[in-house]
Design an enzyme around this catalytic site. Structure first.
Site, PDB file in Angstrom:
ATOM      1  N   GLY A  64     -27.085 -14.631 -17.574  1.00 49.18           N
ATOM      2  CA  GLY A  64     -25.911 -15.103 -18.292  1.00 49.18           C
ATOM      3  C   GLY A  64     -26.227 -16.153 -19.320  1.00 49.18           C
ATOM      4  N   LYS A 113     -35.082 -25.169 -13.413  1.00 52.19           N
ATOM      5  CA  LYS A 113     -33.956 -26.027 -13.786  1.00 52.19           C
ATOM      6  C   LYS A 113     -33.383 -26.685 -12.537  1.00 52.19           C
ATOM      7  CE  LYS A 113     -31.397 -22.970 -15.843  1.00 52.19           C
ATOM      8  NZ  LYS A 113     -32.211 -21.842 -15.347  1.00 52.19           N
ATOM      9  N   ASP A 118     -31.849 -22.918  -7.310  1.00 54.55           N
ATOM     10  CA  ASP A 118     -33.135 -22.664  -7.961  1.00 54.55           C
ATOM     11  C   ASP A 118     -34.251 -23.458  -7.299  1.00 54.55           C
ATOM     12  OD1 ASP A 118     -31.945 -22.322 -11.430  1.00 54.55           O
ATOM     13  OD2 ASP A 118     -31.907 -20.960  -9.721  1.00 54.55           O
ATOM     14  N   HIS A 226     -22.846 -23.003 -16.395  1.00 54.16           N
ATOM     15  CA  HIS A 226     -22.319 -21.968 -15.502  1.00 54.16           C
ATOM     16  C   HIS A 226     -20.800 -21.906 -15.555  1.00 54.16           C
ATOM     17  CE1 HIS A 226     -26.198 -23.293 -13.745  1.00 54.16           C
ATOM     18  NE2 HIS A 226     -26.389 -21.980 -13.749  1.00 54.16           N
ATOM     19  N   GLY A 411     -15.143 -23.046   0.322  1.00 52.44           N
ATOM     20  CA  GLY A 411     -14.361 -22.313   1.303  1.00 52.44           C
ATOM     21  C   GLY A 411     -15.023 -21.123   1.954  1.00 52.44           C
ATOM     22  N   ASP A 412     -16.352 -20.972   1.813  1.00 52.25           N
ATOM     23  CA  ASP A 412     -16.985 -19.775   2.369  1.00 52.25           C
ATOM     24  C   ASP A 412     -18.073 -20.081   3.390  1.00 52.25           C
ATOM     25  OD1 ASP A 412     -18.981 -20.778   0.771  1.00 52.25           O
ATOM     26  OD2 ASP A 412     -19.414 -18.889  -0.242  1.00 52.25           O
ATOM     27  N   CYS A 413     -18.143 -21.321   3.873  1.00 49.95           N
ATOM     28  CA  CYS A 413     -19.200 -21.680   4.836  1.00 49.95           C
ATOM     29  C   CYS A 413     -19.139 -20.776   6.063  1.00 49.95           C
ATOM     30  CB  CYS A 413     -19.069 -23.147   5.246  1.00 49.95           C
ATOM     31  SG  CYS A 413     -20.263 -23.668   6.503  1.00 49.95           S
ATOM     32  N   ASP A 568     -18.390 -32.505   7.826  1.00 47.46           N
ATOM     33  CA  ASP A 568     -19.142 -31.576   6.981  1.00 47.46           C
ATOM     34  C   ASP A 568     -19.270 -30.228   7.695  1.00 47.46           C
ATOM     35  OD1 ASP A 568     -20.999 -30.957   4.687  1.00 47.46           O
ATOM     36  OD2 ASP A 568     -22.319 -30.589   6.399  1.00 47.46           O
ATOM     37  N   GLY A 570     -21.262 -27.672   7.262  1.00 51.98           N
ATOM     38  CA  GLY A 570     -22.640 -27.292   7.567  1.00 51.98           C
ATOM     39  C   GLY A 570     -23.174 -28.020   8.779  1.00 51.98           C
TER      40      GLY A 570
END
Length: 594
Positions: A64, A113, A118, A226, A411-413, A568, A570
């Site tokens: 992109g 970067k 990355d 992004h 919202g996808d953990c 948290d 995670g």
């Protein structure tokens, strides 16, 4: 009002592959690796890793941003570019494939970067390549000058200044320098360049609707590449005012983003973000040069104007300023055949596709290794019980983890962890060598790599890979060796993720657990009791994250008031599976007398 963007594409899922196919047909000195759908690597057609007598320079990232990164592959610049999906870090396997394809005896330099995905994917690939015998170094570029000095590990983002670092490193490698010297020049270049971007529209991902976040008459200052929001939204201004603001931000004496002072000589890059006309870029260049000379007292040695690192179809530009010296100018002026520096391309057209090289070690599939049913010993049974309990606990917590993550992240953990846990349960039935604990830990990492994705997936794989390295040479794995493996995994996660205790991450559950486990074992506590006590410490550590200011990941951009509402996600996921495993082991070894 949102609307479907007009794009000249086929299936949105195929845009990166079809872009690469068109590129290698257009530029005959480029090839791409062909074989697996998640391997998207463009490389020099004139380089064969086993015989290449110079340092290989490899970069990449999410797609992109064309012409970055594949457009800078060529003699005198990049040896290979690894292309992820749109705005998504490339897969570890793709990075490894690039390293194996082009790296010779002099080794390779990875230029990355500064984005978490990355850093982690390239970092894990570097470690795996080193274990295969390759000599690998990595330089991380963070040239963003838009945001205030960061509190945590996220740091400055990598922007268009990275292209200048590519050129310096590629020219140094072409000159025959050693890996140590090429790395030193690239690192130096990364430390003397600063960039800031300004957007007049929001980019549109293939297959998505166009966002109306940035309305008429507005511009966004200090955005990333992004499509993420910038540092501020302001009324649209003239070119003079926009350029003046950006130059002052980059050269600010208060933030000291780059070591550039009055009297220095500099290189200027005006970079279009995707749909900015050349006319407007040239206007910006024409305004920037006299402002740098008259207002900032700088001498301009080179000016590069064009679209070097874009953000799909975003309207806007970024400005990069690099301090110049004799070596920097020599590297920038050195010849290159990279098509978008830009230069002409000559020579016969070799085949557009070559096969992906395999690792130098023996090639065995899980099916071949573990096809026969196993007769589990006691330790294998205990390991199976622990894994099953941990995975089932995560599966049951999917909605709760997603709910917490919706308040402090994306919202996808829970959904991400669910994919990993489900894959572990399925793979355990087929191919885990449960009687060999070290190899089982490694296989869990491979299961996670295949399905989880994102930052959490790569962190868990790093945890497993480092733990496996700690365990693999032990003929009999004791409780203390398990504790050492956990500590090794935590150290690797901290090294590549950049976080530590108190950063409001998964480490705030893992670190207390490892510490208590070691203390109790050293004190002679029964291993099962020590395991359960360390699980309690993991739970306490996870709960304590409510009182922490996030210093890593997306939560670092969330207010302290919002963070205080939930722990948290995670860290809570770690505490949950860790405690479930401990309780399961305790129940297995000490069944209830009732």
């Amino acid at each position: 009002m949102s609307y479907q963007a007009k794009k000249l594409i086929n299936d949105p899922r195929d845009v990166v592959t079809e872009y690469i196919e068109g590129m290698v047909e257009t530029y005959p000195l480029l090839q791409y690796l062909d074989g697996f759908p998640n391997i998207k690597v463009v490389l020099r057609a004139d380089v064969l890793g086993s015989t290449y007598d110079k340092v290989a320079v490899i970069s990449g990232g999410g797609s992109g941003h064309e012409p970055a990164h594949a457009g800078y592959v060529g003699e005198g610049m990049l040896t290979a570019a690894v292309c992820g999906d749109v705005f998504t870090s490339p897969h570890v396997d793709a990075i490894l494939a690039a390293i194996r394809a082009v790296t010779g005896p002099k080794g390779c330099l990875l230029i990355v970067k500064n984005y978490t995905g990355d850093r982690l994917n390239f970092g894990l690939a570097a470690e795996e390549a080193k274990s295969e015998g390759y000599n690998v170094e990595m330089v991380i570029v963070g040239d963003d000058c838009a945001l205030p000095p960061p509190r945590g590990v996220a740091g400055r983002r990598g922007l268009a200044g990275t292209i200048l670092v590519h050129k310096v490193a590629g020219a140094a490698a072409a000159a025959g320098l050693s890996l140590t010297d090429v790395t030193a020049e690239a690192k130096h270049a990364s430390e003397i360049v600063g960039t800031m971007g300004v957007a007049f529209s929001v980019c549109t991902l293939p297959g998505h609707v166009t966002s109306d976040r940035l309305g008429p008459g507005l511009m966004e200052l200090g955005l990333g590449i992004h499509g993420e929001p910038g540092a501020a939204v302001a009324d649209l201004q003239t070119a003079d005012i926009v350029v003046s603001h950006v130059l002052k931000q980059i050269l600010s004496t208060e933030t000291k983003y780059v070591p550039i002072t009055r009297g220095n000589r500099v290189v200027l890059m005006i970079n279009g973000l995707g749909s900015t006309p050349a006319m407007e870029l040239m206007i910006a260049a024409g305004k920037a040069v006299p402002q740098l000379q008259l207002e900032h007292g700088l001498a301009i040695d080179r000016v590069y104007t064009g679209s070097f690192m874009t953000s799909l179809d975003m309207a806007g530009l970024s400005i990069s300023i690099m301090r110049a010296d004799r070596i920097i100018l020599q590297r920038l002026d050195a010849p290159t055949k990279a098509p978008f520096w830009p230069v002409s391309v000559e020579g016969d057209r070799p085949p557009a596709k070559i096969p992906i090289p395999l690792p130098p070690s023996k090639i065995e599939t899980n099916v071949e290794l573990f096809a026969k049913p196993q007769e589990l010993g006691e330790q294998g049974c205990i390991l199976e019980v622990a894994i099953r309990a941990a995975a089932n606990e995560i599966i049951s917590l999917r909605d709760q983890l997603n709910e917490w993550d919706s308040k402090v992240g994306d919202g996808d953990c829970g959904s991400t962890m669910f994919r990993g846990a489900t894959a572990i349960m399925e793979d355990m039935k087929k191919c885990y060598p449960l009687n060999d604990a070290a190899r089982t830990v490694n296989e869990i990492g491979m299961s996670i790599r295949r399905v989880m994705g994102g930052t959490s997936g790569i962190l868990y794989e790093i945890l497993c890979k480092a733990a496996y390295a700690s365990l693999k040479d032990s003929p009999v794995i004791t409780s203390k060796e398990w504790a050492n493996a956990l500590a090794a995994g935590i150290a690797a996660v901290s090294k590549y993720g950049g976080a530590g205790s108190g950063y409001r991450t998964m480490l705030d559950a893992l670190i207390p657990a490892a510490s208590v486990l070691k203390e109790r074992l050293d004190a002679g506590v029964d291993p099962v009791n020590a395991f359960v006590m360390s699980a309690d410490a993991a739970c306490s550590g996870a709960e304590s994250t409510k009182n922490m200011q996030a210093q890593a990941g997306r939560s670092s951009y969330v207010s302290a008031e919002m963070l205080a509402l939930v722990p948290d996600p995670g860290a809570m996921a770690v505490a949950s599976w860790y405690r479930a495993a401990a309780i399961a082991v305790e129940s297995r070894l000490r069944p209830s007398k009732d």
